[in-house]
Design an enzyme around this catalytic site. Structure first.
Site, PDB file in Angstrom:
ATOM      1  N   ASN A   1       9.898   7.771 -43.967  1.00 47.30           N
ATOM      2  CA  ASN A   1       8.515   7.283 -43.590  1.00 47.30           C
ATOM      3  C   ASN A   1       8.813   7.076 -42.219  1.00 47.30           C
ATOM      4  O   ASN A   1       9.177   6.112 -41.462  1.00 47.30           O
ATOM      5  CB  ASN A   1       8.221   5.794 -44.151  1.00 47.30           C
ATOM      6  CG  ASN A   1       6.944   5.155 -43.619  1.00 47.30           C
ATOM      7  OD1 ASN A   1       6.029   5.595 -42.800  1.00 47.30           O
ATOM      8  ND2 ASN A   1       6.634   3.985 -43.899  1.00 47.30           N
TER       9      ASN A   1
ATOM     10  N   LYS B   1       6.271   6.126 -39.956  1.00 51.02           N
ATOM     11  CA  LYS B   1       5.541   5.355 -39.330  1.00 51.02           C
ATOM     12  C   LYS B   1       4.745   5.697 -38.138  1.00 51.02           C
ATOM     13  O   LYS B   1       4.393   6.934 -38.450  1.00 51.02           O
ATOM     14  CB  LYS B   1       6.398   3.847 -38.853  1.00 51.02           C
ATOM     15  CG  LYS B   1       7.108   3.330 -40.247  1.00 51.02           C
ATOM     16  CD  LYS B   1       7.570   2.065 -40.243  1.00 51.02           C
ATOM     17  CE  LYS B   1       8.286   1.632 -41.487  1.00 51.02           C
ATOM     18  NZ  LYS B   1       8.842   0.390 -41.438  1.00 51.02           N
TER      19      LYS B   1
ATOM     20  N   HIS C   1       1.990  -0.472 -48.278  1.00 50.03           N
ATOM     21  CA  HIS C   1       3.026  -0.719 -47.460  1.00 50.03           C
ATOM     22  C   HIS C   1       2.830  -2.161 -46.628  1.00 50.03           C
ATOM     23  O   HIS C   1       1.798  -2.623 -46.345  1.00 50.03           O
ATOM     24  CB  HIS C   1       3.253   0.424 -46.293  1.00 50.03           C
ATOM     25  CG  HIS C   1       4.475   0.329 -45.659  1.00 50.03           C
ATOM     26  ND1 HIS C   1       4.690  -0.543 -44.436  1.00 50.03           N
ATOM     27  CD2 HIS C   1       5.652   0.909 -45.738  1.00 50.03           C
ATOM     28  CE1 HIS C   1       6.182  -0.669 -44.279  1.00 50.03           C
ATOM     29  NE2 HIS C   1       6.661   0.297 -44.829  1.00 50.03           N
TER      30      HIS C   1
ATOM     31  N   GLU D   1       3.343  -3.086 -44.055  1.00 46.21           N
ATOM     32  CA  GLU D   1       2.582  -3.264 -42.604  1.00 46.21           C
ATOM     33  C   GLU D   1       1.153  -3.245 -42.694  1.00 46.21           C
ATOM     34  O   GLU D   1       0.230  -3.520 -42.183  1.00 46.21           O
ATOM     35  CB  GLU D   1       3.354  -2.311 -41.749  1.00 46.21           C
ATOM     36  CG  GLU D   1       4.654  -2.145 -41.377  1.00 46.21           C
ATOM     37  CD  GLU D   1       5.770  -1.153 -41.376  1.00 46.21           C
ATOM     38  OE1 GLU D   1       5.074  -0.228 -41.073  1.00 46.21           O
ATOM     39  OE2 GLU D   1       6.747  -1.661 -41.192  1.00 46.21           O
TER      40      GLU D   1
ATOM     41  N   GLU E   1      10.112  -2.928 -51.466  1.00 48.31           N
ATOM     42  CA  GLU E   1      10.312  -3.221 -50.178  1.00 48.31           C
ATOM     43  C   GLU E   1      10.272  -4.747 -49.632  1.00 48.31           C
ATOM     44  O   GLU E   1       9.239  -5.085 -49.365  1.00 48.31           O
ATOM     45  CB  GLU E   1       9.304  -2.261 -49.145  1.00 48.31           C
ATOM     46  CG  GLU E   1       9.707  -0.832 -49.312  1.00 48.31           C
ATOM     47  CD  GLU E   1       9.427   0.082 -47.931  1.00 48.31           C
ATOM     48  OE1 GLU E   1      10.252   0.811 -47.750  1.00 48.31           O
ATOM     49  OE2 GLU E   1       8.313  -0.461 -47.271  1.00 48.31           O
TER      50      GLU E   1
ATOM     51  N   GLY F   1      13.040  -3.093 -41.089  1.00 47.48           N
ATOM     52  CA  GLY F   1      13.081  -2.871 -39.979  1.00 47.48           C
ATOM     53  C   GLY F   1      13.712  -4.281 -39.095  1.00 47.48           C
ATOM     54  O   GLY F   1      13.681  -4.229 -37.939  1.00 47.48           O
TER      55      GLY F   1
ATOM     56  N   SER G   1      15.527  -1.344 -44.229  1.00 49.74           N
ATOM     57  CA  SER G   1      16.810  -0.951 -43.323  1.00 49.74           C
ATOM     58  C   SER G   1      18.122  -0.344 -44.099  1.00 49.74           C
ATOM     59  O   SER G   1      19.153  -0.617 -44.022  1.00 49.74           O
ATOM     60  CB  SER G   1      17.528  -2.615 -43.010  1.00 49.74           C
ATOM     61  OG  SER G   1      16.328  -3.158 -42.236  1.00 49.74           O
TER      62      SER G   1
HETATM   63  P1  13P Z   1      13.267   0.368 -42.204  1.00 44.20           P
HETATM   64  O1  13P Z   1      14.052   1.562 -43.009  1.00 44.20           O
HETATM   65  O2  13P Z   1      12.971   0.709 -40.798  1.00 44.20           O
HETATM   66  O3  13P Z   1      13.681  -1.121 -42.293  1.00 44.20           O
HETATM   67  O4  13P Z   1      11.715   0.466 -42.828  1.00 44.20           O
HETATM   68  C1  13P Z   1      11.446   0.427 -44.136  1.00 44.20           C
HETATM   69  C2  13P Z   1      10.290   0.855 -44.546  1.00 44.20           C
HETATM   70  O5  13P Z   1       9.521   0.221 -44.320  1.00 44.20           O
HETATM   71  C3  13P Z   1      10.090   2.223 -45.089  1.00 44.20           C
HETATM   72  O6  13P Z   1       8.602   2.326 -45.488  1.00 44.20           O
END
Ligand code: 13P
Length: 250
Positions: A10, A12, A95, A97, A167, A173, A212
């Protein structure tokens, strides 16, 4: 159970035409990923570039969101059929976010999953709890509600067409990862919830872990019985790291 592992990057809101070029060329050159499904979910603007690079190989691509509407006066939105025009295999929905920054509700996430299915795109439905919710021992209740809202929209007959991604919000992150045991516990619970409704769908269901995931922790996570791959954020932007993670899933 013989579920093929799936590793999804992803990106982002990262990338540029020139940065992507190196990543996509490197991904399409990897010739040792058979036995694994790999996909990258890229910002909409880069779907054409991604398709151009990956179309001839085995790595698929996906979108990071979709509109809950089919067409019309929704400035700035992208519909499922537009994604289908670019031959995307997957679409992320739910997601954390999107849930937290754009106030997407469980119901909206379910509608978006339904829209993707209606145009033949597999939704990757993200679920997960915040740290506060985990500490209050609400994890299972939260993810059940997130899952149930999706099932309500797509109908039981489509359960077998979903990919789930666990997640934990506190691991995204942050450099904090769920331990393999914590991930397994939630993945197992999710599969049990689906099995109560459709056993066949549960046994073929792919449940990805995201939060992560890095080259140094991926292997143990992927070795868990109910972890069927990963949804990789930050590490998917580094070709070597992403390919290393992919290889650890084989
Ligand atoms: P990270 O791997 O940067 O923690 O992000 C995970 C994520 O949100 C994947 O969709």
């Amino acid at each position: 159970m013989n579920r093929k592992q799936l590793v999804v990057g992803n990106w982002k809101m990262n990338g540029s035409l020139s940065d992507n070029e190196a990543l996509l060329v490197g991904l399409s050159a990897a010739d040792d990923l058979s036995g694994l499904d790999v996909s990258v979910c890229v910002p909409y603007l880069y779907l054409a570039q991604t398709r151009e690079h990956l179309a001839a190989g085995n790595i698929s691509w996906g979108g990071q969101n979709v509109s809950e509407h089919d067409a019309g006066a929704y400035t700035g939105e992208i519909s499922g059929s537009m994604l289908a025009d670019f031959e995307v295999s997957f679409g992320l929905v739910g997601h954390s976010e999107r849930r937290s920054f754009y106030a997407e509700t469980n119901e909206l996430v379910g509608i978006k999953a339904r829209k993707l299915l209606s145009v033949g795109i597999t939704p990757i439905v993200c679920v997960g709890e915040t740290l506060k919710q985990r500490e209050a021992e609400e994890t299972f209740g939260i993810i059940s509600a997130q899952l149930e809202a999706v099932i309500e929209q797509i109908g039981l007959e489509n359960l077998g067409r979903l990919v789930l991604a666990y997640e934990p919000v506190w691991a995204i992150g942050t450099g904090l990862t769920a331990s393999p045991e914590q991930a397994q516990e939630v993945h197992e619970y999710l599969r049990e919830q689906v099995a109560l409704l459709d056993e066949a769908a549960a046994s073929s269901l792919r449940i990805l872990y995201g939060g992560s995931v890095k080259p140094d922790n991926a292997e143990k996570l992927f070795r868990q019985a109910d972890v069927d791959g990963g949804l990789i954020g930050g590490a998917s932007l580094n070709l070597i790291d992403f390919l290393t993670i992919c290889r650890l899933a084989i």
